[in-house]
Design a protein around this motif. Structure first.
Motif, PDB file in Angstrom:
ATOM      1  N   ALA A  30      44.298  26.361  46.507  1.00 29.60           N
ATOM      2  CA  ALA A  30      42.932  25.952  45.124  1.00 29.60           C
ATOM      3  C   ALA A  30      42.483  27.652  44.579  1.00 29.60           C
ATOM      4  O   ALA A  30      41.770  27.059  43.586  1.00 29.60           O
ATOM      5  CB  ALA A  30      41.906  25.147  46.034  1.00 29.60           C
ATOM      6  N   PHE A  31      42.031  28.792  44.904  1.00 28.12           N
ATOM      7  CA  PHE A  31      41.582  29.661  44.017  1.00 28.12           C
ATOM      8  C   PHE A  31      42.116  30.456  43.403  1.00 28.12           C
ATOM      9  O   PHE A  31      41.129  31.045  43.230  1.00 28.12           O
ATOM     10  CB  PHE A  31      40.737  29.807  45.329  1.00 28.12           C
ATOM     11  CG  PHE A  31      40.157  29.633  46.340  1.00 28.12           C
ATOM     12  CD1 PHE A  31      39.000  28.785  45.097  1.00 28.12           C
ATOM     13  CD2 PHE A  31      39.967  29.183  47.443  1.00 28.12           C
ATOM     14  CE1 PHE A  31      38.225  27.213  46.390  1.00 28.12           C
ATOM     15  CE2 PHE A  31      38.466  28.624  47.899  1.00 28.12           C
ATOM     16  CZ  PHE A  31      38.037  27.541  47.636  1.00 28.12           C
ATOM     17  N   GLN A  32      43.796  29.889  43.335  1.00 30.48           N
ATOM     18  CA  GLN A  32      44.618  31.326  42.606  1.00 30.48           C
ATOM     19  C   GLN A  32      44.245  31.159  41.447  1.00 30.48           C
ATOM     20  O   GLN A  32      44.112  32.457  41.213  1.00 30.48           O
ATOM     21  CB  GLN A  32      45.905  30.774  42.972  1.00 30.48           C
ATOM     22  CG  GLN A  32      46.670  31.174  44.056  1.00 30.48           C
ATOM     23  CD  GLN A  32      48.366  31.086  44.474  1.00 30.48           C
ATOM     24  OE1 GLN A  32      48.431  30.323  44.076  1.00 30.48           O
ATOM     25  NE2 GLN A  32      47.991  31.063  45.438  1.00 30.48           N
ATOM     26  N   ASN A  33      43.743  30.309  40.643  1.00 27.91           N
ATOM     27  CA  ASN A  33      43.038  30.355  38.835  1.00 27.91           C
ATOM     28  C   ASN A  33      41.635  30.778  38.548  1.00 27.91           C
ATOM     29  O   ASN A  33      41.155  30.290  37.642  1.00 27.91           O
ATOM     30  CB  ASN A  33      44.299  29.061  38.248  1.00 27.91           C
ATOM     31  CG  ASN A  33      45.739  29.013  38.034  1.00 27.91           C
ATOM     32  OD1 ASN A  33      45.625  30.526  38.705  1.00 27.91           O
ATOM     33  ND2 ASN A  33      46.367  28.424  38.637  1.00 27.91           N
ATOM     34  N   SER A  34      40.784  30.608  39.687  1.00 25.52           N
ATOM     35  CA  SER A  34      39.159  30.069  39.750  1.00 25.52           C
ATOM     36  C   SER A  34      38.900  31.592  38.695  1.00 25.52           C
ATOM     37  O   SER A  34      38.959  32.823  39.745  1.00 25.52           O
ATOM     38  CB  SER A  34      39.078  30.294  40.838  1.00 25.52           C
ATOM     39  OG  SER A  34      39.518  29.200  41.227  1.00 25.52           O
ATOM     40  N   VAL A  35      38.219  31.682  37.886  1.00 21.68           N
ATOM     41  CA  VAL A  35      37.339  32.679  37.674  1.00 21.68           C
ATOM     42  C   VAL A  35      36.067  32.970  38.666  1.00 21.68           C
ATOM     43  O   VAL A  35      35.354  31.963  39.507  1.00 21.68           O
ATOM     44  CB  VAL A  35      36.433  31.931  36.487  1.00 21.68           C
ATOM     45  CG1 VAL A  35      35.684  33.425  35.916  1.00 21.68           C
ATOM     46  CG2 VAL A  35      37.974  32.038  34.734  1.00 21.68           C
ATOM     47  N   VAL A  36      36.158  34.703  38.815  1.00 24.91           N
ATOM     48  CA  VAL A  36      34.675  34.271  40.369  1.00 24.91           C
ATOM     49  C   VAL A  36      33.810  35.167  39.456  1.00 24.91           C
ATOM     50  O   VAL A  36      33.940  36.327  38.467  1.00 24.91           O
ATOM     51  CB  VAL A  36      36.264  35.545  40.921  1.00 24.91           C
ATOM     52  CG1 VAL A  36      34.480  36.082  41.885  1.00 24.91           C
ATOM     53  CG2 VAL A  36      36.806  34.858  41.627  1.00 24.91           C
ATOM     54  N   VAL A  37      32.694  34.763  40.141  1.00 24.93           N
ATOM     55  CA  VAL A  37      31.339  35.104  39.455  1.00 24.93           C
ATOM     56  C   VAL A  37      30.582  35.363  40.507  1.00 24.93           C
ATOM     57  O   VAL A  37      30.061  34.261  41.254  1.00 24.93           O
ATOM     58  CB  VAL A  37      30.914  33.986  37.622  1.00 24.93           C
ATOM     59  CG1 VAL A  37      29.228  34.622  37.629  1.00 24.93           C
ATOM     60  CG2 VAL A  37      31.630  33.955  37.178  1.00 24.93           C
ATOM     61  N   VAL A  38      29.611  35.857  40.563  1.00 24.02           N
ATOM     62  CA  VAL A  38      29.146  36.918  41.622  1.00 24.02           C
ATOM     63  C   VAL A  38      27.433  37.144  41.042  1.00 24.02           C
ATOM     64  O   VAL A  38      27.125  37.048  39.633  1.00 24.02           O
ATOM     65  CB  VAL A  38      28.794  37.957  42.450  1.00 24.02           C
ATOM     66  CG1 VAL A  38      30.622  38.541  42.905  1.00 24.02           C
ATOM     67  CG2 VAL A  38      29.060  39.553  41.274  1.00 24.02           C
ATOM     68  N   PHE A  39      26.260  36.338  41.830  1.00 25.38           N
ATOM     69  CA  PHE A  39      25.242  36.639  41.690  1.00 25.38           C
ATOM     70  C   PHE A  39      23.955  37.114  42.922  1.00 25.38           C
ATOM     71  O   PHE A  39      24.867  37.450  44.066  1.00 25.38           O
ATOM     72  CB  PHE A  39      24.218  35.123  41.597  1.00 25.38           C
ATOM     73  CG  PHE A  39      25.423  34.070  41.000  1.00 25.38           C
ATOM     74  CD1 PHE A  39      24.962  33.461  39.516  1.00 25.38           C
ATOM     75  CD2 PHE A  39      26.604  33.812  40.863  1.00 25.38           C
ATOM     76  CE1 PHE A  39      25.075  32.742  38.313  1.00 25.38           C
ATOM     77  CE2 PHE A  39      27.231  33.085  39.949  1.00 25.38           C
ATOM     78  CZ  PHE A  39      25.783  32.338  38.974  1.00 25.38           C
ATOM     79  N   ILE A  67      36.396  40.046  40.019  1.00 26.61           N
ATOM     80  CA  ILE A  67      35.197  39.651  39.834  1.00 26.61           C
ATOM     81  C   ILE A  67      35.179  40.091  37.540  1.00 26.61           C
ATOM     82  O   ILE A  67      35.618  40.694  37.018  1.00 26.61           O
ATOM     83  CB  ILE A  67      34.333  40.327  40.122  1.00 26.61           C
ATOM     84  CG1 ILE A  67      34.084  40.445  41.541  1.00 26.61           C
ATOM     85  CG2 ILE A  67      32.617  39.555  39.662  1.00 26.61           C
ATOM     86  CD1 ILE A  67      33.345  41.110  42.079  1.00 26.61           C
ATOM     87  N   GLN A  68      34.985  38.278  37.489  1.00 24.89           N
ATOM     88  CA  GLN A  68      35.153  38.071  36.383  1.00 24.89           C
ATOM     89  C   GLN A  68      34.045  38.039  35.458  1.00 24.89           C
ATOM     90  O   GLN A  68      33.696  38.203  34.120  1.00 24.89           O
ATOM     91  CB  GLN A  68      35.941  37.588  35.787  1.00 24.89           C
ATOM     92  CG  GLN A  68      37.147  36.968  35.653  1.00 24.89           C
ATOM     93  CD  GLN A  68      37.985  37.191  36.688  1.00 24.89           C
ATOM     94  OE1 GLN A  68      37.985  36.254  38.280  1.00 24.89           O
ATOM     95  NE2 GLN A  68      38.435  37.738  37.427  1.00 24.89           N
ATOM     96  N   GLY A  69      32.884  38.167  36.226  1.00 25.14           N
ATOM     97  CA  GLY A  69      31.523  38.525  35.834  1.00 25.14           C
ATOM     98  C   GLY A  69      30.218  38.600  36.423  1.00 25.14           C
ATOM     99  O   GLY A  69      30.486  38.289  37.729  1.00 25.14           O
ATOM    100  N   ALA A  70      29.058  38.897  36.475  1.00 24.19           N
ATOM    101  CA  ALA A  70      28.290  39.087  37.474  1.00 24.19           C
ATOM    102  C   ALA A  70      26.634  38.796  36.585  1.00 24.19           C
ATOM    103  O   ALA A  70      26.518  38.970  35.366  1.00 24.19           O
ATOM    104  CB  ALA A  70      27.904  40.651  38.029  1.00 24.19           C
ATOM    105  N   LEU A  71      25.758  38.378  37.490  1.00 25.97           N
ATOM    106  CA  LEU A  71      24.290  38.090  37.283  1.00 25.97           C
ATOM    107  C   LEU A  71      23.511  39.094  38.357  1.00 25.97           C
ATOM    108  O   LEU A  71      23.499  38.975  39.121  1.00 25.97           O
ATOM    109  CB  LEU A  71      23.804  36.575  36.874  1.00 25.97           C
ATOM    110  CG  LEU A  71      22.811  36.503  37.329  1.00 25.97           C
ATOM    111  CD1 LEU A  71      21.622  36.888  35.551  1.00 25.97           C
ATOM    112  CD2 LEU A  71      21.804  35.041  37.263  1.00 25.97           C
ATOM    113  N   ALA A  72      22.672  39.982  36.973  1.00 28.08           N
ATOM    114  CA  ALA A  72      22.133  41.008  38.203  1.00 28.08           C
ATOM    115  C   ALA A  72      20.677  40.939  37.629  1.00 28.08           C
ATOM    116  O   ALA A  72      19.820  41.406  37.007  1.00 28.08           O
ATOM    117  CB  ALA A  72      22.434  41.983  37.519  1.00 28.08           C
ATOM    118  N   SER A  73      20.313  40.202  38.865  1.00 28.63           N
ATOM    119  CA  SER A  73      18.761  39.777  38.890  1.00 28.63           C
ATOM    120  C   SER A  73      17.833  40.823  39.316  1.00 28.63           C
ATOM    121  O   SER A  73      18.297  40.985  40.486  1.00 28.63           O
ATOM    122  CB  SER A  73      18.167  37.974  39.188  1.00 28.63           C
ATOM    123  OG  SER A  73      16.968  38.087  38.798  1.00 28.63           O
ATOM    124  N   SER A  74      17.045  41.260  38.841  1.00 30.66           N
ATOM    125  CA  SER A  74      15.707  42.352  38.601  1.00 30.66           C
ATOM    126  C   SER A  74      16.496  43.568  39.547  1.00 30.66           C
ATOM    127  O   SER A  74      16.624  43.697  41.169  1.00 30.66           O
ATOM    128  CB  SER A  74      15.047  41.653  39.715  1.00 30.66           C
ATOM    129  OG  SER A  74      13.953  40.971  38.979  1.00 30.66           O
TER     130      SER A  74
END
Length: 507
Positions: free
Chosen positions: A158-167, A187-194
């Protein structure tokens, strides 16, 4: 990023309130989002995954079980995998029900995870916390845990085509950026808060890194550009400036209170008076620099916590409430106002020897909190020590860098001294890029009230990795849901973040 966020994790003389990360000696963990407004309560599952103890030693086949939470209620095939990264705290379920990541999942039918950092919460890789066992506690190992987790999940059909974004927020914000740096194929993207991605032993002295940005531009609410020289914007200096935004009198009275404490410590009867003023269990040991450093640091961190986690409570900001108290002449002298601010009839401070005894305990079930683990990471990777070495300090002079590096040695062994810390801080910046990591698809968000923003990325790295500095916002505020008291700049920043992340998912 974060964070620490913040005060004395003992039967301390202080109360901090809500904490988010990157702290001093009193820490409660990442503040759980308010879920009281959640109508459709979804099932959150607790699960475990086996991890190698040492990802980098092929001769070591030991494993341990890492905990994580998951929410699959919103997921549809092809939807993204969204991961909240756990930092130096025990994970909980709130971020899988509400907040910025959850809002993205609702729009894009995302699978939600919250992973727990090794050595925190219930994720115990070793039998105890002896110094020899803490060698496996590092961001290198924790990032490899995250990569192993993602690689394992991506094997599911179910996840083979899923984009991965980390927070991630605070220290976990560092991890979000660095996970994208080290494992871009996962990992295709990341939000780095503070995220304070620039490691620094003495979070006071001027930067000596060639990567240091001498100035940055802050766009205020009236759209004017202001050139800010933040070579001197160290932790307690940002705290001071945040108090000054309320009033100069607030700053003057705080300084007067700390000056009065140090003056009393230098007089024969002064320590006894301080015991009475602050409701201490023992008379401060005026001849012990370690005891005085611990005591004065705890007083200063009261203000650090108020500023770092500033928000509106009962119609006014925490900073405003603090300054109203510290400038209220009817409460007595500045020293008496300080004592009233931090005193609690049910608690009292303890001495340095007792502090070291508590945090050299090895069994998991004897830990008062996470400080043995987190302080080890600061002693071996980051520093981040908020000292009074600045000539601009309004919080006295009694907790210099040597107070913290001596504590490293007392907690973990003589090897962990100042020279060792310098080499480790240099390594962290070399391995992860300091303030100029070579990154794409990472968003850096910071509030300009947050003292930690001085160690984060404040200018766009490139058109794919923007930096969003939020005027009037504090530590990790953008990770949470909208509140009626949020400043407009925070609301706008959240909207911009969601738009950027949506573009990653759709691409």
């Amino acid at each position: 990023m974060i964070v620490l966020s913040v005060l004395w994790a003992l039967c301390a003389v202080l109360h901090l309130g809500d904490a988010v990360g990157l702290h001093g000696f009193h820490f409660q963990g990442l503040e759980e989002p308010d879920t009281s407004h959640v109508i459709d309560v979804q099932k959150i599952d607790e699960a475990w995954i086996k991890q190698p103890l040492d990802h980098f030693n092929p001769r070591d086949n030991r494993t341990w079980s890492m905990r994580y939470y998951e929410n699959s209620a919103l997921f549809k095939a092809g939807g993204p995998i969204l991961i909240m990264i756990g930092g130096e705290w025990e994970i909980s379920t709130g971020f899988l029900q509400t907040g910025q990541m959850y809002e993205v999942a609702k729009v894009h039918n995302g699978m939600l995870y919250y992973t727990e950092h090794r050595y925190y919460g219930k994720s115990h890789p070793t039998e105890d916390l002896a110094s020899k066992n803490l060698q496996y506690l590092s961001v290198d190992q924790a990032l490899a845990d995250l990569a192993y987790f993602i690689e394992t999940k991506k094997q599911e059909k179910a996840f083979q085509n899923s984009v991965v974004v980390v927070f991630g927020g605070s220290y976990a914000g560092n991890m979000a950026a660095w996970a994208r740096l080290k494992y871009p194929h996962l990992i295709q993207g990341a939000l780095a808060s503070s995220a304070p991605v620039f490691a620094k032993a003495d979070f006071h002295g001027e930067f000596h890194s060639s990567t240091f940005l001498e100035t940055f531009v802050l766009r205020s609410s009236n759209k004017e550009e202001k050139s800010i020289d933040y070579a001197f914007a160290e932790y307690y200096e940002v705290v001071t400036e945040s108090l000054r935004k309320h009033s100069q009198q607030c700053v003057d009275d705080v300084k007067a209170a700390f000056d009065a404490v140090e003056e009393l410590l230098a007089t024969p009867q002064g320590p006894e008076k301080l015991k009475s003023y602050f409701n201490l269990c023992e008379v401060p040991k005026a001849n012990s620099s370690s005891d005085l450093g611990l005591f004065m640091n705890s007083l200063a961190e009261r203000f650090a916590g108020i500023v770092q986690y500033d928000k509106v409570v009962k119609g006014e900001t925490k900073i405003a409430a603090c300054c109203k108290h510290m400038t209220a002449r009817y409460l007595g002298s500045p020293l008496q106002r300080l004592a009233r601010l931090v005193a609690d009839e049910d608690t009292c401070s303890i001495g340095y020897a007792d502090f070291i005894e508590r945090y050299t305990r090895k069994p998991w079930n004897m830990q008062p909190d996470v400080m043995r683990q987190w302080f080890y990471q600061t002693c071996t990777e980051y520093g981040y020590y908020q000292t009074t070495n600045s000539k601009k300090s309004i919080f006295g002079t009694l907790f210099p860098l040597s107070f913290f590096t001596d504590m490293c040695g007392d907690l973990y062994g003589d090897y962990f001294d100042g020279k060792f810390l310098d080499t480790r801080v240099r390594r962290t910046n070399l391995m992860y890029g300091g303030l100029r990591p070579d990154l794409r698809n990472v968003i850096f968000t910071n509030g300009n009230i947050d003292p930690w923003h001085a160690l984060s990325v404040l200018q766009d790295l490139n058109r794919f990795s923007p930096a969003i500095l939020i005027d009037g916002s504090s530590h990790c505020s953008d990770l949470y849901n909208h509140e009626s008291t949020d400043v407009p700049e925070l609301v706008q920043a959240r909207s911009r973040v969601r738009t950027i992340i949506s573009s990653w998912i759709k691409s």
